[in-house]
Design a protein around this motif. Structure first.
Motif, mmCIF file in Angstrom:
data_model
loop_
_atom_site.group_PDB
_atom_site.id
_atom_site.type_symbol
_atom_site.label_atom_id
_atom_site.label_comp_id
_atom_site.label_asym_id
_atom_site.label_seq_id
_atom_site.Cartn_x
_atom_site.Cartn_y
_atom_site.Cartn_z
ATOM 1 N N ALA A 1 6.175 -10.447 8.100
ATOM 2 C CA ALA A 1 5.704 -9.065 8.210
ATOM 3 C C ALA A 1 4.577 -8.754 7.241
ATOM 4 C CB ALA A 1 6.822 -8.046 8.030
ATOM 5 N N CYS A 2 3.433 -8.534 7.814
ATOM 6 C CA CYS A 2 2.235 -8.143 7.061
ATOM 7 C C CYS A 2 1.524 -7.140 7.943
ATOM 8 C CB CYS A 2 1.359 -9.369 6.809
ATOM 9 S SG CYS A 2 -0.203 -8.999 6.016
ATOM 10 N N ARG A 3 1.547 -5.890 7.562
ATOM 11 C CA ARG A 3 1.046 -4.834 8.429
ATOM 12 C C ARG A 3 -0.437 -4.556 8.248
ATOM 13 N NH1 ARG A 3 4.695 0.110 10.252
ATOM 14 N NH2 ARG A 3 3.281 0.945 11.798
ATOM 15 N N ALA A 4 -1.014 -4.971 7.143
ATOM 16 C CA ALA A 4 -2.420 -4.648 6.875
ATOM 17 C C ALA A 4 -3.073 -5.755 6.063
ATOM 18 C CB ALA A 4 -2.524 -3.323 6.118
ATOM 19 N N VAL A 5 -4.398 -5.789 6.129
ATOM 20 C CA VAL A 5 -5.216 -6.663 5.301
ATOM 21 C C VAL A 5 -6.232 -5.758 4.618
ATOM 22 C CG1 VAL A 5 -6.852 -8.588 5.249
ATOM 23 C CG2 VAL A 5 -4.970 -8.593 6.891
ATOM 24 N N GLY A 6 -6.369 -5.889 3.302
ATOM 25 C CA GLY A 6 -7.292 -5.004 2.612
ATOM 26 C C GLY A 6 -8.044 -5.682 1.493
ATOM 27 N N ALA B 1 6.807 2.697 8.815
ATOM 28 C CA ALA B 1 6.629 1.577 7.886
ATOM 29 C C ALA B 1 7.349 1.869 6.573
ATOM 30 C CB ALA B 1 5.149 1.336 7.610
ATOM 31 N N PRO B 2 7.788 0.817 5.891
ATOM 32 C CA PRO B 2 8.388 1.031 4.575
ATOM 33 C C PRO B 2 7.336 1.502 3.574
ATOM 34 C CG PRO B 2 8.087 -1.309 4.989
ATOM 35 C CD PRO B 2 7.715 -0.585 6.257
ATOM 36 N N ASP B 3 7.801 2.051 2.465
ATOM 37 C CA ASP B 3 6.902 2.476 1.397
ATOM 38 C C ASP B 3 7.231 1.640 0.165
ATOM 39 O OD1 ASP B 3 5.109 3.813 -0.190
ATOM 40 O OD2 ASP B 3 6.151 5.739 -0.149
ATOM 41 N N PRO B 4 6.335 0.781 -0.276
ATOM 42 C CA PRO B 4 4.961 0.575 0.187
ATOM 43 C C PRO B 4 4.889 -0.257 1.471
ATOM 44 C CG PRO B 4 5.433 -0.931 -1.612
ATOM 45 C CD PRO B 4 6.655 -0.050 -1.452
ATOM 46 N N VAL B 5 3.750 -0.125 2.168
ATOM 47 C CA VAL B 5 3.491 -0.867 3.395
ATOM 48 C C VAL B 5 3.118 -2.301 3.024
ATOM 49 C CG1 VAL B 5 2.032 -1.014 5.448
ATOM 50 C CG2 VAL B 5 2.653 1.231 4.518
ATOM 51 N N PRO B 6 3.814 -3.318 3.597
ATOM 52 C CA PRO B 6 3.469 -4.717 3.290
ATOM 53 C C PRO B 6 2.042 -5.038 3.739
ATOM 54 C CG PRO B 6 5.480 -4.580 4.616
ATOM 55 C CD PRO B 6 4.890 -3.210 4.560
ATOM 56 N N ALA B 7 1.288 -5.676 2.867
ATOM 57 C CA ALA B 7 -0.106 -5.989 3.186
ATOM 58 C C ALA B 7 -0.544 -7.257 2.465
ATOM 59 C CB ALA B 7 -1.012 -4.827 2.780
ATOM 60 N N ILE C 1 0.860 -1.180 0.000
ATOM 61 C CA ILE C 1 0.000 0.000 0.000
ATOM 62 C C ILE C 1 0.900 1.235 0.000
ATOM 63 C CG2 ILE C 1 -1.803 1.267 1.217
ATOM 64 C CD1 ILE C 1 -2.567 -1.425 2.553
ATOM 65 N N ASP C 2 0.777 2.039 -1.025
ATOM 66 C CA ASP C 2 1.562 3.258 -1.144
ATOM 67 C C ASP C 2 1.234 4.199 0.007
ATOM 68 O OD1 ASP C 2 1.807 6.205 -2.375
ATOM 69 O OD2 ASP C 2 3.225 4.836 -3.368
ATOM 70 N N HIS C 3 2.256 4.811 0.571
ATOM 71 C CA HIS C 3 2.041 5.733 1.695
ATOM 72 C C HIS C 3 1.012 6.812 1.372
ATOM 73 C CE1 HIS C 3 5.406 5.203 4.818
ATOM 74 N NE2 HIS C 3 5.280 4.063 4.171
ATOM 75 N N SER C 4 0.992 7.290 0.146
ATOM 76 C CA SER C 4 0.066 8.364 -0.212
ATOM 77 C C SER C 4 -1.396 7.928 -0.180
ATOM 78 C CB SER C 4 0.402 8.916 -1.605
ATOM 79 O OG SER C 4 0.160 7.924 -2.591
ATOM 80 N N ARG C 5 -1.643 6.616 -0.161
ATOM 81 C CA ARG C 5 -3.018 6.103 -0.163
ATOM 82 C C ARG C 5 -3.411 5.451 1.157
ATOM 83 N NH1 ARG C 5 -4.575 2.889 -5.307
ATOM 84 N NH2 ARG C 5 -6.521 3.194 -4.196
ATOM 85 N N ALA C 6 -2.527 5.509 2.145
ATOM 86 C CA ALA C 6 -2.763 4.811 3.408
ATOM 87 C C ALA C 6 -2.972 5.797 4.553
ATOM 88 C CB ALA C 6 -1.567 3.916 3.716
ATOM 89 N N PRO C 7 -3.708 5.365 5.586
ATOM 90 C CA PRO C 7 -3.869 6.218 6.771
ATOM 91 C C PRO C 7 -2.515 6.427 7.459
ATOM 92 C CG PRO C 7 -5.286 4.268 6.897
ATOM 93 C CD PRO C 7 -4.423 4.118 5.695
ATOM 94 N N VAL C 8 -2.347 7.556 8.092
ATOM 95 C CA VAL C 8 -1.092 7.890 8.762
ATOM 96 C C VAL C 8 -0.703 6.815 9.776
ATOM 97 C CG1 VAL C 8 0.031 9.577 10.285
ATOM 98 C CG2 VAL C 8 -1.403 10.356 8.403
ATOM 99 N N ALA C 9 -1.677 6.295 10.517
ATOM 100 C CA ALA C 9 -1.372 5.269 11.527
ATOM 101 C C ALA C 9 -0.733 4.032 10.907
ATOM 102 C CB ALA C 9 -2.641 4.889 12.278
#
Length: 142
Positions: free
Chosen positions: A135-140, A92-98, A79-87
Motif C-alpha cells: 500500500a502506497c497511495r501517493a508519490v511526492g 485513507a489512514p492519517d498519515p496517508v502512506p506515500a 502525508i498528514d491529512h491536513s497537508r494533503a488534497p481531499v482526494a
C-alpha cells in the motif's frame, strides 16, 4: 544491460545502463557533479549509509565503466491529512502512506540524455509495485 531509451548523442546505447539499486562495491560515485553541492555529495557520502540504515534506497543509471550518471533516492513517508488534497485523504489512514522522492540528480556530463525521465519512470514503477504488496497511495517530492 544497455538501456535503449538512453541513447547518447552519437546514437550508441551501450554507454548507459538501465536503472538499478546503487551497489557501492560496483558503482563509481566520486566525481558526480550535477551543479548543486548537496546533490553532488549525496551519491558518494550519504547513499550507502542511508541504505544500510534502511532509511532510503538509491537508484542509479551508470555508464559502461559503472560511473554514476544519475540517481534518485526513495523512502517511505506519510502525508498528514491536513497537508494533503481531499482526494488523497478520502478513506485513507492519517498519515496517508506515500513514497518520497528525496533526491533526483543527473551528472552535468550526461545532461540532456533523458536520464532524469528514466529515473522518474523507475520511481513510478516502484510505487506501483509497492502498492500491490504493501500500500502506497501517493508519490511526492522532498
Amino acid at each position: 544491460m544497455p538501456c535503449a531509451a538512453l541513447e547518447s548523442p552519437t546514437g550508441s546505447t551501450d554507454e548507459l545502463r538501465r536503472p538499478v539499486l546503487l551497489d557501492p562495491r560496483i558503482h563509481v560515485r566520486g566525481g558526480f557533479s550535477c551543479g548543486e553541492p548537496a546533490l553532488d555529495d549525496w551519491p558518494h557520502r550519504y547513499s550507502g549509509q542511508n541504505r544500510r540504515g534502511n532509511t532510503a534506497a538509491t537508484w542509479v543509471i551508470a555508464n559502461a565503466e559503472n560511473q554514476v550518471a544519475g540517481c534518485a533516492t526513495l523512502s517511505m513517508t506519510g502525508i498528514d491529512h491536513s497537508r494533503a488534497p481531499v482526494a488523497l485523504t478520502e478513506n485513507a489512514p492519517d498519515p496517508v502512506p506515500a513514497m518520497l522522492v528525496g533526491r533526483l540528480a543527473v551528472d552535468r556530463r550526461s545532461a540532456g540524455l533523458g536520464i532524469g525521465t528514466v529515473l522518474v519512470e523507475r520511481v513510478l514503477v516502484t510505487a506501483v509495485n509497492l502498492d500491490s504488496h504493501a500500500a502506497c497511495r501517493a508519490v511526492g517530492p522532498r
